[in-house]
Scaffold this motif. Structure first.
Motif, mmCIF file in Angstrom:
data_model
loop_
_atom_site.group_PDB
_atom_site.id
_atom_site.type_symbol
_atom_site.label_atom_id
_atom_site.label_comp_id
_atom_site.label_asym_id
_atom_site.label_seq_id
_atom_site.Cartn_x
_atom_site.Cartn_y
_atom_site.Cartn_z
ATOM 1 N N TYR A 94 0.838 -1.195 0.000
ATOM 2 C CA TYR A 94 0.000 0.000 0.000
ATOM 3 C C TYR A 94 0.873 1.245 0.000
ATOM 4 O O TYR A 94 1.966 1.251 0.589
ATOM 5 N N THR A 98 -5.974 4.643 2.835
ATOM 6 C CA THR A 98 -7.129 3.921 2.297
ATOM 7 C C THR A 98 -8.354 4.563 2.949
ATOM 8 O O THR A 98 -8.456 4.574 4.184
ATOM 9 N N HIS A 101 -14.408 2.424 3.846
ATOM 10 C CA HIS A 101 -15.272 1.585 2.995
ATOM 11 C C HIS A 101 -15.515 0.240 3.674
ATOM 12 O O HIS A 101 -14.688 -0.201 4.472
ATOM 13 N N ASP A 103 -16.058 -3.885 2.390
ATOM 14 C CA ASP A 103 -15.747 -4.631 1.171
ATOM 15 C C ASP A 103 -17.001 -5.171 0.503
ATOM 16 O O ASP A 103 -16.968 -5.574 -0.658
ATOM 17 N N LYS A 113 -12.394 -11.545 6.150
ATOM 18 C CA LYS A 113 -11.065 -11.185 5.659
ATOM 19 C C LYS A 113 -10.081 -11.461 6.787
ATOM 20 O O LYS A 113 -10.266 -10.991 7.914
ATOM 21 N N TYR A 117 -0.608 -8.073 8.408
ATOM 22 C CA TYR A 117 0.198 -6.865 8.150
ATOM 23 C C TYR A 117 1.639 -7.187 8.562
ATOM 24 O O TYR A 117 1.870 -7.699 9.665
ATOM 25 N N LEU A 128 -4.628 -0.474 10.534
ATOM 26 C CA LEU A 128 -6.031 -0.625 10.157
ATOM 27 C C LEU A 128 -6.918 0.075 11.181
ATOM 28 O O LEU A 128 -6.688 -0.022 12.386
ATOM 29 N N HIS A 186 -13.846 0.040 7.236
ATOM 30 C CA HIS A 186 -12.443 0.068 7.653
ATOM 31 C C HIS A 186 -11.655 1.046 6.774
ATOM 32 O O HIS A 186 -12.127 1.449 5.698
ATOM 33 N N ALA A 188 -7.329 3.102 6.554
ATOM 34 C CA ALA A 188 -5.972 3.225 7.119
ATOM 35 C C ALA A 188 -5.442 4.607 6.729
ATOM 36 O O ALA A 188 -5.597 5.017 5.572
ATOM 37 N N ARG A 195 3.591 -0.122 2.626
ATOM 38 C CA ARG A 195 2.982 -0.877 3.736
ATOM 39 C C ARG A 195 2.616 -2.267 3.218
ATOM 40 O O ARG A 195 1.862 -2.402 2.271
ATOM 41 N N MET A 197 0.993 -5.979 3.211
ATOM 42 C CA MET A 197 -0.162 -6.665 3.789
ATOM 43 C C MET A 197 -0.716 -7.677 2.808
ATOM 44 O O MET A 197 -0.704 -7.447 1.606
ATOM 45 N N THR A 199 -4.022 -10.844 2.459
ATOM 46 C CA THR A 199 -5.249 -11.361 3.069
ATOM 47 C C THR A 199 -5.566 -12.761 2.574
ATOM 48 O O THR A 199 -5.155 -13.159 1.475
HETATM 49 O O1 AKG Z 1 -4.708 -1.464 5.176
HETATM 50 C C1 AKG Z 1 -5.396 -0.849 4.373
HETATM 51 O O2 AKG Z 1 -4.959 0.139 3.752
HETATM 52 C C2 AKG Z 1 -6.834 -1.222 4.155
HETATM 53 C C3 AKG Z 1 -7.055 -2.643 3.782
HETATM 54 C C4 AKG Z 1 -8.360 -2.822 3.065
HETATM 55 O O3 AKG Z 1 -9.064 -1.901 2.763
HETATM 56 C C5 AKG Z 1 -8.807 -4.144 2.699
HETATM 57 O O4 AKG Z 1 -8.059 -5.120 2.789
HETATM 58 O O5 AKG Z 1 -9.980 -4.261 2.277
#
Ligand code: AKG
Length: 265
Positions: A94, A98, A101, A103, A113, A117, A128, A186, A188, A195, A197, A199
């Motif tokens: 990232y 963010t 929103h 999902d 999810k 991280y 987050l 959520h 960030a 960054r 991450m 999932t």
């Molecule tokens: O860590 C983030 O920037 C947000 C992660 C996110 O929006 C997501 O995985 O749906």
């Protein structure tokens, strides 16, 4: 397996944090994360914007095995049932914020999810943020958020930037595992340019095959023979296969209906 209190927390607030759950594995997980991006020439991160790969853990046998790990399997089984579906994965560098929103806005099935991280994060550098309880899609709170907080709406409706929306900041140390309902709001804020991450997404079984078909086609993003990656399928034992079989039964349909998409290269 989750305790009754953890289940209550998750269903009430829409998320759970498991501190240090994968601490003993985080070395190889981080190493494997790094290996996936060079597999695709277009996915070399330069920090100017988010770089994202879908079917992420599916690219590597070792990362795919996270689905089999009793700790991850236990979370999914507790919340989704022992016939849960693996519904794909994304891996990300990232860059920047963010905005707020969810999902999804799904009443039919629970989708989780499971987020890893790979950096130490707090409110100042992109941890987050969640709005506890915002996953109840028919609730007044959820409707207010959709109008007054979604994306950058708080600036106009509330006179505050997204980072000032009252929220829980879920601090992270690599090895922690964060789990949330796809319907949860959520965001960030304040993160740097790289960054890291990824999932895993898992859901309850679909009860309607047409709904499943449209879900996987909508979430395809690029052309491939199966919704899952080859390493995920090739290394699957019978236990993992239980979590792949409902989607894999739609492979022919999936390939046919995504044939016009670009190839990820
Ligand atoms: O860590 C983030 O920037 C947000 C992660 C996110 O929006 C997501 O995985 O749906």
């Amino acid at each position: 397996m989750l305790s009754e209190q953890q289940l209550h927390f998750f269903h009430t607030f829409g998320y759970l944090k498991f501190s240090g759950l994968m601490k003993d594995e985080i070395g190889w997980i981080t190493e494997e994360f790094t290996q996936v991006f060079p597999m695709f020439a277009s996915k070399i991160h330069d920090g100017t914007k988010r770089t994202s790969i879908v079917a992420f853990i599916d690219q590597r046998e070792k990362l795919s095995s996270l689905i089999d790990d009793p700790r991850i399997n236990g979370i999914c089984t507790s919340l989704l049932g022992d016939d849960f579906n693996y519904m794909g994965s994304d891996g990300n560098y990232y860059s920047g914020n963010t905005t707020w929103h969810p999902d999804d806005n799904n009443r039919e099935r629970l989708h989780l999810k499971i987020a890893f991280y790979l950096d130490e994060l707090d409110h100042s550098n992109g941890a987050l943020r969640v709005l506890p309880g915002s996953h109840h899609v028919d609730d007044r709170f959820n409707h207010d958020l959709r109008e007054k907080v979604f994306h950058k709406a708080s600036e106009k409706y509330l006179g505050i930037p997204g980072e000032d929306v009252p929220a829980v900041v879920v601090d992270n140390v690599p090895g922690d595992v964060l789990v949330f309902n796809h319907n949860l709001y959520h965001s960030a804020f304040g993160g740097g340019k790289s960054r890291r991450m990824f999932t895993l997404n898992c859901s309850q079984r679909f009860t309607d095959v047409e709904v499943l078909r449209s879900y996987i086609v909508k979430n395809a993003h690029f052309k491939r023979p199966s919704y899952y990656g080859q390493a995920m399928i090739a290394s699957a034992n019978p236990q993992r296969m239980k979590h792949l079989e409902q989607v894999m039964a739609q492979d022919d349909f999936f390939a046919e209906h995504t044939s016009d998409l670009p190839v990820m290269a």
